[in-house]
Design an enzyme around this catalytic site. Structure first.
Site, PDB file in Angstrom:
ATOM      1  N   HIS A 111       3.389   1.946   2.160  1.00 14.51           N
ATOM      2  CA  HIS A 111       3.885   2.413   3.467  1.00 14.51           C
ATOM      3  C   HIS A 111       5.395   2.263   3.580  1.00 14.51           C
ATOM      4  CE1 HIS A 111       3.347  -1.930   4.728  1.00 14.51           C
ATOM      5  NE2 HIS A 111       4.512  -1.663   5.311  1.00 14.51           N
TER       6      HIS A 111
ATOM      7  N   GLU B 161       1.911   4.282   7.676  1.00 19.22           N
ATOM      8  CA  GLU B 161       0.870   3.701   6.833  1.00 19.22           C
ATOM      9  C   GLU B 161       0.088   4.788   6.105  1.00 19.22           C
ATOM     10  OE1 GLU B 161      -0.049  -0.435   8.912  1.00 19.22           O
ATOM     11  OE2 GLU B 161      -0.989   1.219   9.957  1.00 19.22           O
TER      12      GLU B 161
ATOM     13  N   ASP C  30       0.817  -1.218   0.000  1.00 16.86           N
ATOM     14  CA  ASP C  30       0.000   0.000   0.000  1.00 16.86           C
ATOM     15  C   ASP C  30       0.850   1.267   0.000  1.00 16.86           C
ATOM     16  OD1 ASP C  30       1.021  -0.102   2.542  1.00 16.86           O
ATOM     17  OD2 ASP C  30      -0.902  -0.204   3.579  1.00 16.86           O
TER      18      ASP C  30
END
Length: 269
Positions: free
Chosen positions: A141, A146, A139
Site C-alpha cells: 500500500h 490499500e 502489502d
C-alpha cells in the site's frame, strides 16, 4: 521505474537527494518547489538530516510548498498520533518553512469530500508536485491506498481494512476500538501525476512488496506496482528489502548509470 539498493542510511541519502533537487530548482516565492511528504518510521532519518542541512544553510525551505499524503479522520491535530502532530514535531517546527506553505488534509473537516476535492485543486493550482516522497506497506500500500484501491483514484476518504487497524492499534494502546478506521489519503493517480517519485523501503518484511513493485504485474491488489507506469520513479531500498528479487534483476539495475548511482557515489565520497 529504477531501483537503487543503497548501503547508506536511506534517510540520509534521501535527504541529500531532496536538498539537491530543491537547490537545482532554485525556488522563489513565485516559483515554489512542491514536495509531497510521508509519515511513518521510515522517513524519520530523512527528516532529521534535512533539519541538519537546513540549519547548516545547505538547503532552504522558504519557498517550498508541501503536501502530506494522508491523515486520520477524527483525531485532534494535537493528538500525538495525528499526522499534523507528527509533521510539526519531527520536521516543520525545526526548519524555515512558512506555515502557509504547509498542506495537510483535515481529517476533522465537516465535509470530507469537499476537503479532498479542495486538496486536489490546490495541488493543481501550484503546478503539481515536483517530488513525491513515500514509503510502502508490507502489502504494497501507498499512503492509505490499500490493496484493492483504484489505480485511477484521487484524494479521497478511505475505510481502513481490519489488518491495517490491527497493525495501527500498537500506536493506540493496543486497542482497536481507539484506532481510527477512516482516513483521508491522496490517490494512486495523485501520486502518478507527480513529476518524480521516490519511495524508501527498508527491512526484510518489505521484500515481497519490492518484488511485486519491480518484477510483479501491475495490479490494484498491490498499489505500488502502479509506479511501473510512472515516467520517473525510484525505489530506494536496503539489501534486506531486495532479498526477494532475482539476482538477474539486481545486476541489471546495478549496471545502469544515471543520476541516482552518481548521487550514491557522491554520498560515499
Amino acid at each position: 521505474m529504477r531501483l537503487l539498493i543503497s548501503k547508506h542510511n536511506l534517510g540520509k541519502w534521501a535527504a541529500h537527494y531532496v536538498a539537491k533537487k530543491i537547490n537545482a530548482f532554485n525556488p522563489t516565492a513565485d516559483k515554489p518547489f512542491v514536495l509531497g511528504l510521508p509519515t511513518g518510521s521510515t522517513p524519520l532519518d530523512m527528516y532529521r538530516e534535512l533539519i541538519e542541512l537546513n540549519k547548516a544553510g545547505k538547503v532552504s525551505f522558504e519557498h517550498v510548498v508541501t503536501f502530506n499524503m494522508d491523515e486520520y479522520c477524527g483525531l485532534a491535530e494535537t493528538h500525538p498520533e495525528s499526522y499534523h502532530y507528527y509533521m510539526h514535531h519531527y520536521f516543520f517546527d525545526h526548519i524555515n518553512i512558512k506555515s502557509e506553505n504547509i498542506n495537510i488534509l483535515n481529517g476533522n473537516a465537516t465535509d470530507l469530500d469537499a476537503e479532498c476535492e479542495a486538496y486536489e485543486a490546490k495541488i493543481s493550482a501550484v503546478g503539481g508536485i515536483h517530488l513525491q516522497l513515500g514509503g510502502v506497506g508490507e502489502d504494497g500500500h501507498l499512503a492509505f491506498n490499500e490493496p484493492g484501491s483504484s489505480l485511477a483514484s484521487k484524494t479521497r476518504s478511505k475505510d481502513l481494512n481490519m489488518s491495517t487497524v490491527i497493525a495501527n492499534s500498537r500506536f493506540f494502546d493496543g486497542d482497536i476500538n481507539k484506532t481510527p478506521r477512516l482516513a483521508l489519503t491522496i490517490g494512486i493517480d495523485t501520486v502518478m501525476q507527480a513529476k518524480e517519485v521516490l519511495i524508501m523501503v527498508k527491512g526484510l518484511a518489505k521484500a515481497p512488496a519490492v518484488y511485486q513493485a519491480i518484477e510483479g504485474s501491475v495490479s490494484s491488489m498491490c498499489p505500488i506496482t502502479a509506479l511501473q507506469y510512472h515516467r520517473k520513479a525510484l525505489i530506494l531500498c536496503d539489501e534486506l528489502a531486495s532479498y526477494d528479487l532475482r539476482v538477474k534483476t539486481v545486476k541489471y539495475f546495478e549496471v545502469m548509470q544515471d543520476e541516482y548511482t552518481a548521487h550514491d557515489a557522491a554520498m560515499n565520497a
